[in-house]
Design an enzyme around this catalytic site. Structure first.
Site, mmCIF file in Angstrom:
data_model
loop_
_atom_site.group_PDB
_atom_site.id
_atom_site.type_symbol
_atom_site.label_atom_id
_atom_site.label_comp_id
_atom_site.label_asym_id
_atom_site.label_seq_id
_atom_site.Cartn_x
_atom_site.Cartn_y
_atom_site.Cartn_z
ATOM 1 N NE ARG A 129 21.383 -24.351 -8.969
ATOM 2 C CZ ARG A 129 21.349 -25.352 -8.092
ATOM 3 N NH1 ARG A 129 21.540 -25.120 -6.795
ATOM 4 N NH2 ARG A 129 21.093 -26.584 -8.492
ATOM 5 C CB THR A 138 19.350 -36.639 0.788
ATOM 6 O OG1 THR A 138 18.197 -37.492 0.783
ATOM 7 C CG2 THR A 138 19.350 -35.792 -0.477
ATOM 8 C CG ASP A 188 21.524 -37.470 -4.025
ATOM 9 O OD1 ASP A 188 22.092 -38.487 -4.485
ATOM 10 O OD2 ASP A 188 20.289 -37.401 -3.843
ATOM 11 C CG LEU A 192 19.290 -29.154 -0.204
ATOM 12 C CD1 LEU A 192 19.078 -29.525 1.257
ATOM 13 C CD2 LEU A 192 17.998 -29.366 -0.985
ATOM 14 C CB THR A 217 13.338 -42.136 -5.621
ATOM 15 O OG1 THR A 217 13.890 -43.052 -4.660
ATOM 16 C CG2 THR A 217 11.866 -41.890 -5.304
ATOM 17 N NE ARG A 225 16.074 -27.418 -4.352
ATOM 18 C CZ ARG A 225 17.277 -27.878 -4.662
ATOM 19 N NH1 ARG A 225 18.242 -27.007 -4.999
ATOM 20 N NH2 ARG A 225 17.534 -29.177 -4.658
ATOM 21 C CD1 TRP A 265 20.948 -34.929 -14.547
ATOM 22 C CD2 TRP A 265 19.995 -34.668 -12.549
ATOM 23 N NE1 TRP A 265 21.747 -34.074 -13.820
ATOM 24 C CE2 TRP A 265 21.164 -33.898 -12.590
ATOM 25 C CE3 TRP A 265 19.227 -34.660 -11.383
ATOM 26 C CZ2 TRP A 265 21.598 -33.134 -11.500
ATOM 27 C CZ3 TRP A 265 19.651 -33.904 -10.318
ATOM 28 C CH2 TRP A 265 20.817 -33.145 -10.382
ATOM 29 C CD GLU A 300 -1.348 -2.285 2.186
ATOM 30 O OE1 GLU A 300 -2.130 -2.839 2.975
ATOM 31 O OE2 GLU A 300 -0.147 -2.619 2.057
#
Length: 369
Positions: A215, A204, A208, A212, A169, A192, A178, A60
């Site tokens: 982007r 994880t 991996d 995290l 998975t 994210r 991937w 506002e």
């Protein structure tokens, strides 16, 4: 609460403009709600604004500054009820009255107990005509996590899964890069970016080693990265420490004396009755940290634990048209489901295509039959 005359198509049109403006703060306004505002005089937009970041001017105020003297006698459309209290900035209600706004159209009532209709009441008591509930469902969609935190004291929880068409998975050897397409992975970054916190498990991180972070090509306040590290195994050379943004490490065991990280990292021990990280206390803690939306990006054990404890509001599944077979890793580990009556039920909210993949959004079902 007294309302002004019935809304018309013009009210809806300008409110949808305000909602579209609010979306410009989708990644950056947290922990504050996303809010957009349009000021109209003689059916001409003379000012517009959105809330960009906490501590900055509210939508506002930005719109009033743009409109200047044209605000006097104008109508103001705002996606969320104007505040009437002083926080990091002054009350918007006072600014609207000082500017001479004659009519205010509100999308959704602010669920914050400090506001919750009081802003509208103050405007009406000062002689301003107020219409609320215009495009209300669309306006509320902007801030589902903020609403949950205000009303129930917990954040909204999403679980993200990337899997093959047969629900795997990763392959038997753990490889998963991937499973889904670049388009699907790009979409994950948008989730994210709008999340206040991302939760993953130590498994994880070890397998991996993700950064995290979010982007995206837009202003973004990086989410808090939360690592569930029951036995305190996280190493300081993990990739998540290579990018900006706060980190919270939650253990269930007492960490060793040398279990320490840089100054932006907080370590806490939070042990549940089962000896694992206490997820109930974790969500309460995150709400206290003003976390509105959480996304769980973790393995089947952590994801399954959140589902089993009835903590999940949405599951987003990116499904590739591939098969890994029965030796691949499954989506969720949930124990104790012995028959169909014990199944955990969700409903399909949306299905879309991203590259070669399907994106399915599931919402929790209240069905009992």
């Amino acid at each position: 609460m007294t309302h002004s005359p019935i809304e018309n198509d013009r009210d809806k049109r300008y409110m949808r403009q305000a909602i579209a403006l609010a979306e410009k703060g989708l990644y950056s306004s947290k922990p504050n709600p996303r809010v957009g505002c349009v000021i109209v005089k003689d059916d001409v937009v003379v000012g517009e604004g959105w809330h960009l970041q906490a501590g900055g001017p509210h939508a506002e105020i930005v719109a009033l500054e743009q409109a200047g003297a044209a605000s006097r006698g104008a109508q103001l459309y705002v996606s969320l009820e104007p505040c009437n209290h002083t926080g990091r900035t002054g009350p918007c209600v006072v600014a609207l009255l000082d500017a001479g706004i004659k009519r205010v159209v509100v999308g959704a009532i602010d669920p914050n107990p400090k506001v919750a209709g009081k802003g509208i009441q103050s405007l009406q008591q000062s002689g301003v005509e107020v219409l609320s509930g215009v495009c209300e469902s669309e306006a509320r969609t902007l801030n589902p996590g903020f609403e949950l935190r205000m009303l129930k004291g917990r954040p909204l929880v999403r679980v993200k899964v990337a899997a093959t068409m047969d629900g795997r998975t990763a392959a038997m050897d753990g490889s998963s890069k991937w499973i889904t397409s670049e388009e699907a992975r790009r979409d994950v970054h948008h989730y994210r970016a709008q999340s206040c916190a991302l939760i993953t498990g130590i498994g994880t991180v070890i397998e991996d080693d993700p950064r995290l972070n979010a982007r995206v090509d837009a202003p973004v306040k990086q989410p808090l990265r939360v690592v569930l590290d029951g036995n305190a195994r996280l190493e300081p050379n993990a990739q998540l420490f290579s990018v900006d943004g706060p980190v919270l490490i939650v253990t269930s065991a007492q960490p060793a004396a040398d279990y320490s990280f840089d100054e932006r990292t907080e370590c806490i021990q939070m042990t549940g009755n089962d000896g694992r990280v206490d997820l109930d206390r974790l969500l309460i803690l995150l709400a206290e940290k003003k976390v509105n939306e959480v996304m769980v990006e973790a393995g089947a054990g952590v994801a399954g634990a959140f589902i089993a404890k009835d903590m999940v509001d949405e599951i987003i599944v990116y499904s590739s048209p591939d098969i890994l077979g029965s030796s691949g890793r499954g989506m969720f580990v949930i124990r104790g489901i012995r028959n169909i009556d014990n199944r955990v039920r969700f409903e399909i909210k949306n299905i879309s295509r991203l590259g070669r993949d399907l994106k399915v959004i599931y919402g929790r079902s209240d069905a009992t039959d």
